[in-house]
Scaffold this motif. Structure first.
Motif, PDB file in Angstrom:
ATOM      1  N   SER A  10     -11.215 -45.153 -47.378  1.00  0.00           N
ATOM      2  CA  SER A  10     -10.735 -44.911 -46.017  1.00  0.00           C
ATOM      3  C   SER A  10     -11.717 -45.331 -44.933  1.00  0.00           C
ATOM      4  N   LYS A  64     -10.371 -48.071 -42.746  1.00  0.00           N
ATOM      5  CA  LYS A  64      -9.296 -47.859 -41.780  1.00  0.00           C
ATOM      6  C   LYS A  64      -9.752 -48.134 -40.345  1.00  0.00           C
ATOM      7  N   ASP A  93      -0.515 -39.571 -49.853  1.00  0.00           N
ATOM      8  CA  ASP A  93      -1.139 -39.068 -48.634  1.00  0.00           C
ATOM      9  C   ASP A  93      -1.202 -37.550 -48.687  1.00  0.00           C
ATOM     10  N   HIS A 129      -2.983 -35.761 -46.665  1.00  0.00           N
ATOM     11  CA  HIS A 129      -3.476 -35.249 -45.387  1.00  0.00           C
ATOM     12  C   HIS A 129      -2.372 -34.714 -44.486  1.00  0.00           C
ATOM     13  N   SER A 180      -7.356 -39.186 -41.352  1.00  0.00           N
ATOM     14  CA  SER A 180      -7.403 -40.259 -42.357  1.00  0.00           C
ATOM     15  C   SER A 180      -6.086 -40.384 -43.115  1.00  0.00           C
ATOM     16  N   ASN A 189      -3.216 -41.985 -44.943  1.00  0.00           N
ATOM     17  CA  ASN A 189      -3.013 -43.240 -45.665  1.00  0.00           C
ATOM     18  C   ASN A 189      -1.749 -43.955 -45.208  1.00  0.00           C
ATOM     19  N   ALA A 218      -2.162 -45.625 -41.779  1.00  0.00           N
ATOM     20  CA  ALA A 218      -3.024 -46.810 -41.805  1.00  0.00           C
ATOM     21  C   ALA A 218      -2.272 -48.016 -42.369  1.00  0.00           C
ATOM     22  N   LEU A 241      -6.296 -49.204 -47.107  1.00  0.00           N
ATOM     23  CA  LEU A 241      -6.878 -48.062 -47.815  1.00  0.00           C
ATOM     24  C   LEU A 241      -8.209 -48.421 -48.457  1.00  0.00           C
ATOM     25  N   THR A 290     -12.053 -35.450 -40.939  1.00  0.00           N
ATOM     26  CA  THR A 290     -12.487 -35.407 -42.328  1.00  0.00           C
ATOM     27  C   THR A 290     -14.000 -35.250 -42.494  1.00  0.00           C
ATOM     28  N   LYS A 321     -16.982 -42.319 -39.973  1.00  0.00           N
ATOM     29  CA  LYS A 321     -15.795 -42.237 -40.821  1.00  0.00           C
ATOM     30  C   LYS A 321     -16.193 -41.992 -42.266  1.00  0.00           C
ATOM     31  N   GLY A 344     -15.004 -41.976 -46.408  1.00  0.00           N
ATOM     32  CA  GLY A 344     -14.190 -42.811 -47.286  1.00  0.00           C
ATOM     33  C   GLY A 344     -14.374 -42.386 -48.733  1.00  0.00           C
TER      34      GLY A 344
END
Length: 243
Positions: free
Chosen positions: A48, A51, A87, A89, A104, A106, A109, A141, A212, A228, A230
């Motif tokens: 991530s 993204k 996803d 989230h 974040s 998915n 994105a 992703l 996140t 960010k 990931g």
């Protein structure tokens, strides 16, 4: 199931964003046990953390952090058939670009990548020093590969008002008498507009303040920061890139 290891490895790169000069680099836990430099030699999927570049390309195309990304519950058409990214989230059918990066998402994105076109994201990633990426839906992703060295350098452009500076490990070389044999030159190129860099920084601040990467704040880190997280499948790789 999570991938477990009795001896996890890691790497770190720190550079000065206004010059590209490398301040610190750690390639692993112990050089004498492993001379493989994971900071510059290990090409890994950024997950991530990639993204950010999709949304940067979207900002350059005229979208804004308030742009509503819709139809998230609909599959994406690919050469191999319809695909709905996993996803965990959010199950919302629409969300703003700012919210999507913060949590974040998915699905958001991948949908945004479809809206701007994968070639556009690949092009802007290239301007930031990330070359050879595949223009496919899963690119959103982080299915492409890159090094920590390159990812750190790419994020540095958002901290440097959109200017990407080529990373430099050696500032100057002198002989035994003090004569300068080599002096590194700062090689800079505009990667994104200052406006895009400003907006990306604002969005990436949300990631730390309530997204996140919130754990950093919970642990007591209070300085202004943006970045960010990931992760890759089964948590094989875990990233944080920020400034």
């Amino acid at each position: 199931p999570f991938v477990t290891s009795p001896y996890l490895q890691g790497a770190l790169v720190m550079l000065e964003t206004t010059t590209g000069e490398v301040v610190a680099m750690v390639g692993g836990r112990d050089y004498w046990e492993s001379k493989f430099n994971r900071a510059v030699q290990a090409r890994r999927q950024p997950g991530s953390a990639f993204k950010t570049f999709v949304y940067a390309a979207a900002l350059e195309a005229g979208y804004t952090p308030a742009t509503l990304i819709e139809h998230l519950d609909e599959p994406i058409e690919t050469f191999e058939g319809a695909w709905t990214p996993e996803d965990g989230h959010s199950d919302a059918s629409a969300m703003t670009m700012r919210a999507a990066l913060k949590i974040s998402s998915n699905r958001a994105a991948v949908r945004m990548l479809e809206m701007i076109g994968a070639p556009a994201a690949v092009s802007y990633a290239g301007r930031l020093g990330l070359a050879g990426l595949p223009p496919v839906p899963s690119l959103a992703l982080g299915s492409g590969e890159g090094t920590l060295f390159d990812m750190t350098s790419a994020y540095g452009a958002f901290a440097a008002e959109g200017q990407w500076h080529r990373p430099s490990l050696i500032r100057r070389v002198e002989d035994v008498s003090g004569t300068v044999l080599f002096t590194a030159e700062d090689t800079a190129a505009p990667a994104v507009t200052p406006e895009t860099a400003f907006l990306m920084t604002s969005m990436l601040q949300d990631v730390l303040d309530g997204g996140t990467a919130w754990k950093a704040r919970q642990l007591g880190f209070r300085l202004p920061a943006a970045g960010k997280t990931g992760t890759t499948n089964d948590y094989r790789d875990a990233w944080f890139v920020g400034y």
